[in-house]
Scaffold this motif. Structure first.
Motif, PDB file in Angstrom:
ATOM      1  N   PHE A 155       0.827  -1.207   0.000  1.00 23.42           N
ATOM      2  CA  PHE A 155       0.000   0.000   0.000  1.00 23.42           C
ATOM      3  C   PHE A 155       0.860   1.255   0.000  1.00 23.42           C
ATOM      4  N   ILE A 156       2.014   1.180   0.664  1.00 19.61           N
ATOM      5  CA  ILE A 156       2.885   2.351   0.747  1.00 19.61           C
ATOM      6  C   ILE A 156       4.124   2.134  -0.103  1.00 19.61           C
ATOM      7  N   GLY A 157       4.243   2.906  -1.144  1.00 18.38           N
ATOM      8  CA  GLY A 157       5.428   2.850  -1.983  1.00 18.38           C
ATOM      9  C   GLY A 157       5.515   1.573  -2.793  1.00 18.38           C
ATOM     10  N   GLU A 158       6.658   1.425  -3.474  1.00 17.64           N
ATOM     11  CA  GLU A 158       6.887   0.278  -4.328  1.00 17.64           C
ATOM     12  C   GLU A 158       7.745  -0.715  -3.546  1.00 17.64           C
ATOM     13  N   THR A 159       7.489  -1.991  -3.691  1.00 17.91           N
ATOM     14  CA  THR A 159       8.248  -2.987  -2.940  1.00 17.91           C
ATOM     15  C   THR A 159       8.543  -4.213  -3.790  1.00 17.91           C
ATOM     16  N   ASN A 160       9.712  -4.800  -3.579  1.00 20.14           N
ATOM     17  CA  ASN A 160      10.026  -6.093  -4.173  1.00 20.14           C
ATOM     18  C   ASN A 160       9.779  -7.174  -3.136  1.00 20.14           C
ATOM     19  N   PHE A 161       9.196  -8.271  -3.555  1.00 20.62           N
ATOM     20  CA  PHE A 161       8.985  -9.389  -2.639  1.00 20.62           C
ATOM     21  C   PHE A 161       9.841 -10.562  -3.085  1.00 20.62           C
ATOM     22  N   LEU A 162      10.675 -11.048  -2.177  1.00 18.50           N
ATOM     23  CA  LEU A 162      11.521 -12.208  -2.474  1.00 18.50           C
ATOM     24  C   LEU A 162      11.107 -13.352  -1.555  1.00 18.50           C
ATOM     25  N   ILE A 163      10.952 -14.516  -2.134  1.00 17.45           N
ATOM     26  CA  ILE A 163      10.553 -15.683  -1.345  1.00 17.45           C
ATOM     27  C   ILE A 163      11.803 -16.444  -0.902  1.00 17.45           C
ATOM     28  N   GLY A 164      11.783 -16.962   0.318  1.00 21.68           N
ATOM     29  CA  GLY A 164      12.944 -17.699   0.786  1.00 21.68           C
ATOM     30  C   GLY A 164      12.629 -18.495   2.041  1.00 21.68           C
ATOM     31  N   THR A 165      13.668 -19.110   2.620  1.00 21.10           N
ATOM     32  CA  THR A 165      13.478 -19.900   3.833  1.00 21.10           C
ATOM     33  C   THR A 165      14.459 -19.423   4.888  1.00 21.10           C
ATOM     34  N   VAL A 166      13.959 -19.232   6.093  1.00 21.22           N
ATOM     35  CA  VAL A 166      14.829 -18.789   7.178  1.00 21.22           C
ATOM     36  C   VAL A 166      15.716 -19.954   7.590  1.00 21.22           C
ATOM     37  N   THR A 167      17.036 -19.730   7.570  1.00 25.59           N
ATOM     38  CA  THR A 167      17.951 -20.812   7.907  1.00 25.59           C
ATOM     39  C   THR A 167      18.519 -20.624   9.298  1.00 25.59           C
ATOM     40  N   GLN A 168      18.521 -19.388   9.744  1.00 21.43           N
ATOM     41  CA  GLN A 168      19.140 -19.112  11.035  1.00 21.43           C
ATOM     42  C   GLN A 168      18.535 -17.816  11.541  1.00 21.43           C
ATOM     43  N   ALA A 169      18.218 -17.730  12.850  1.00 19.71           N
ATOM     44  CA  ALA A 169      17.565 -16.525  13.344  1.00 19.71           C
ATOM     45  C   ALA A 169      17.987 -16.205  14.752  1.00 19.71           C
ATOM     46  N   ASP A 170      18.197 -14.903  15.040  1.00 17.83           N
ATOM     47  CA  ASP A 170      18.300 -14.490  16.437  1.00 17.83           C
ATOM     48  C   ASP A 170      17.051 -13.652  16.734  1.00 17.83           C
ATOM     49  N   GLU A 171      17.107 -12.778  17.751  1.00 23.67           N
ATOM     50  CA  GLU A 171      15.873 -12.110  18.156  1.00 23.67           C
ATOM     51  C   GLU A 171      15.332 -11.140  17.117  1.00 23.67           C
ATOM     52  N   THR A 172      16.233 -10.370  16.475  1.00 25.55           N
ATOM     53  CA  THR A 172      15.746  -9.344  15.569  1.00 25.55           C
ATOM     54  C   THR A 172      16.030  -9.653  14.104  1.00 25.55           C
ATOM     55  N   GLN A 173      17.080 -10.414  13.858  1.00 24.97           N
ATOM     56  CA  GLN A 173      17.460 -10.647  12.471  1.00 24.97           C
ATOM     57  C   GLN A 173      17.537 -12.125  12.146  1.00 24.97           C
TER      58      GLN A 173
END
Ligand code: ATP
Ligand code: MG
Lengths: 267, 359
Positions: B235-253
């Protein structure tokens, strides 16, 4: 040429039919006004100009009494009817739709739909009943009857005006700390005024020229101008009747003109 | 401070029942320029009217500084509205319109007239004080509506798309003026718009609405850079959407292995979500060019179109997996665009910039 759809003015015979309608409507009125100035006693043979029938009507005590009664009746009836109509219009427009709304609408407009003669007979019987119980036979019956049957005539223009009114104006007034009563006085009423004026004048004119109901409801010696004229016509017809009619016509036209000017100035 | 607490509004009943607000909760802070942004019919006006008191919520509570508002009629709420159609009183002059609220509050005549003068001055309408509202232009009517709502010094001012009827130039001017008024008066503004640019440029915080719900509340920066869901990003601005799989995660990233090849370190949404298969949102200006298939490149592709737009240049790219990608570079006086249609290029996205969406 662009196709502008159905244009009634372009149809064959439009002008002829329109003219015929106007002639039919206005010739009798023009003749009526004309013969009110006739010198002679005939309403069909022109004998010259004079004011004599106006003078004779003016000096006729019965005409004066009937005219005053008519005016008095019309003023009171239009006031009562318009007040009731304002309340009715508010109650039927300023709330969400509800079950039975059409019924309420029909009840308010009853005098428009029931033949006048039926209302007249019904009132005659009803009032006779009251008279026999209370013994009261005064003029109040006429006032009540006129006030009642004038309501729908006053109601229509007021309702139309209310429906056309922007609802957010009243909301804005409430938003700006206006209590419901003050919103009504400061916003709704001033904006409704042309509608109220139109309703009151319509009611006034309707009351002024009513014959059928008045004829049935009035007691002896309670003639209004129209019923007096009807009585006169049964005996001898003189241009005096034309003169009275012309004055009534003048009153109606004046009221319409005043209304027009007032409503123009509002906008 | 306005607390909107679990507010629902259902119009009609039975099969015709329509939910215009669905369990909406949000807190609007004092002195804040708070914007409701969303497509037509999402319930913005309904929420505003609930605060003003023109419709009662089916459920939930509305409080102003801790005081319950729902039980108060509109005329007892210290809240004023600038209506979408202005709703100026046609039978009054400009000055009478502005003084109406104070008159209803039974303020002394002298105070009313001095406040009206002050307000006329504020919106630069002094010269037209005696005119009927039908004798002034749309932009002037809008200013009168604003002055009328400000004159009683409400705690909260509600503005329902007040600028939508104005032409571009006037709208820009009024945006600046509104912002100035809000700063000067210290009144909380709740502003409705469906113009994203307007929302971004004026607001302290924005609530993005869709289908009777608030999807995300945040500063313009947060909303733009870190949309929580696909609808907000789109809705706001132009955006690219990339599909993927989370392989590793900490709290924020988290690190996401993209279907188009390569890895990206992106911000994870707060709360639930963000595991397994995800969508990553990348703004066109968050990416830059680099050598294709290099260690620097997150993904690679070819240039399919170049559009020069004066201040910047838009590149339409096709990724190796066939999906499109939009990239925007700011133009500088000394660099001319080197990438041409058909060139093979690499796309670099700095770590922690892109956003993993909730859904
Ligand atoms: N009085 C009502 N009765 C029934 N439905 C209503 C009523 N008022 C609003 N709605 C419905 O509620 C939904 C939300 O309406 P609302 O006016 O809040 O939308 P909005 O977000 O302000 O849209 P816009 O940007 O077009 O002004 C709409 O689908 C509308 O049809
Ligand atoms: Mg709206």
């Amino acid at each position: 040429m662009a196709d502008r759809g159905f244009d009634v003015q372009k149809q064959r015979g439009f002008t002829t039919i329109a003219l015929a309608c106007f002639v039919l409507l206005y010739t009798p009125i023009v003749l009526l006004v004309m013969y009110s100035f006739n010198v002679g006693t005939s309403i069909a043979i022109w004998e010259g100009f004079s004011w004599r029938w106006y003078v004779s009507a003016w000096e006729n005590e019965q005409v004066k009494v009937a005219a005053l009664r008519s005016l008095y009746l019309a003023v009171v009836a239009s006031f009562v009817a318009t007040s009731a109509a304002v309340l009715a219009a508010l109650a039927t427009t300023r709330r969400p739709a509800y079950r039975g709304q059409t019924v309420v609408f029909a009840i308010i407009n009853q005098p428009l739909m029931v033949p006048e003669i039926v209302t007249a007979v019904a009132l005659l019987i009803f009032f006779a009943l009251i008279k026999s119980f209370t013994g009261y036979t005064g003029g109040a019956f006429l006032f009540v009857a006129h006030s009642a049957f004038c309501i729908p005539f006053a109601y229509m223009p007021i309702r139309a005006r209310l429906q056309g009114m922007d609802l957010t104006l009243e909301q804005a007034a409430a938003d700006l700390y206006g209590t419901p009563l003050r919103v009504f006085r400061k916003v709704t009423l001033p904006l409704l005024w042309p509608g109220i004026l139109a309703g009151a004048m319509l009611a006034f004119v309707i009351s002024l020229d009513d014959v059928v109901i008045t004829e049935f409801v009035k007691a002896a010696g309670q003639d209004t101008l129209p019923t007096y004229m009807l009585g006169q016509l049964r005996r001898s017809v003189t241009p005096e009747v034309n003169a009275i009619s012309t004055v009534l016509l003048a009153i109606s036209v004046t009221m319409v003109v005043i209304y027009f000017i007032l409503s123009q100035r509002k906008n | 401070m306005i607390e909107i607490d679990g507010v629902s509004k259902v119009f009609g009943s039975g099969v015709q029942a329509f939910t215009a607000l669905d369990n909406v909760s949000v807190t609007i802070r004092e002195n804040e320029f708070f914007t409701l942004l969303g497509p037509s019919g999402c319930g913005k006006t309904t929420l505003l009217r609930t605060i003003a008191g023109f419709n009662a919520p089916t459920n939930g509570a509305v409080r102003l500084d801790g005081q319950d508002l729902v039980s108060l009629p509109p005329y007892k709420r210290p809240v004023n509205t600038v209506f979408q159609n202005y709703a100026l009183f046609p039978h009054m002059t400009v000055a009478e319109n502005i003084g109406f609220g104070l008159e209803m509050l039974n303020r002394p005549k002298a105070e009313i007239s001095s406040t009206v003068d002050q307000m006329l001055d504020l919106v630069q309408m002094t010269a037209m004080a005696g005119r009927r509202t039908s004798e002034i232009s749309g932009g002037q009517q809008q200013r009168v509506a604003l002055a009328r709502a400000l004159a009683p010094r409400p705690k909260v001012l509600l503005l329902d798309e007040p600028l939508s009827a104005l032409d571009y130039k006037l709208r820009k001017g009024m945006q600046v003026e509104l912002k100035r008024l809000q700063n000067e008066t210290g009144i909380t503004f709740v502003f409705v718009t469906h113009d994203q640019e307007e929302a971004l440029s004026m607001s302290d915080r924005i609530a993005v609405m869709n289908h009777a719900q608030i999807l995300q509340v945040g500063s313009p920066h947060e909303i733009y850079e870190h949309p929580s869901e696909r609808f907000v990003a789109e809705f706001i601005g132009e955006t690219n959407f990339l599909i993927g799989t989370v392989t590793q995660a900490d709290e924020t990233q988290g690190s996401v292995a993209l279907d188009a090849g390569g890895n990206i370190v992106a911000r994870l949404p707060q709360g639930e979500g963000g595991m397994g298969q995800v969508t990553v949102a990348v703004r066109p200006e968050q990416a830059t060019f680099c050598a294709p298939d290099s260690g620097e490149a997150t993904v690679s592709g070819t240039v399919s179109n170049v559009v020069y737009l004066g201040t910047d240049t838009h590149f339409h790219l096709t990724l190796d997996d066939g999906n499109p990608f939009a990239l925007r570079l700011q133009n500088t006086p000394d660099n001319s665009v080197q990438q041409k249609v058909g060139d093979r290029i690499g796309i670099a996205i700095a770590p922690g910039v892109a956003q993993v969406l909730k859904d």
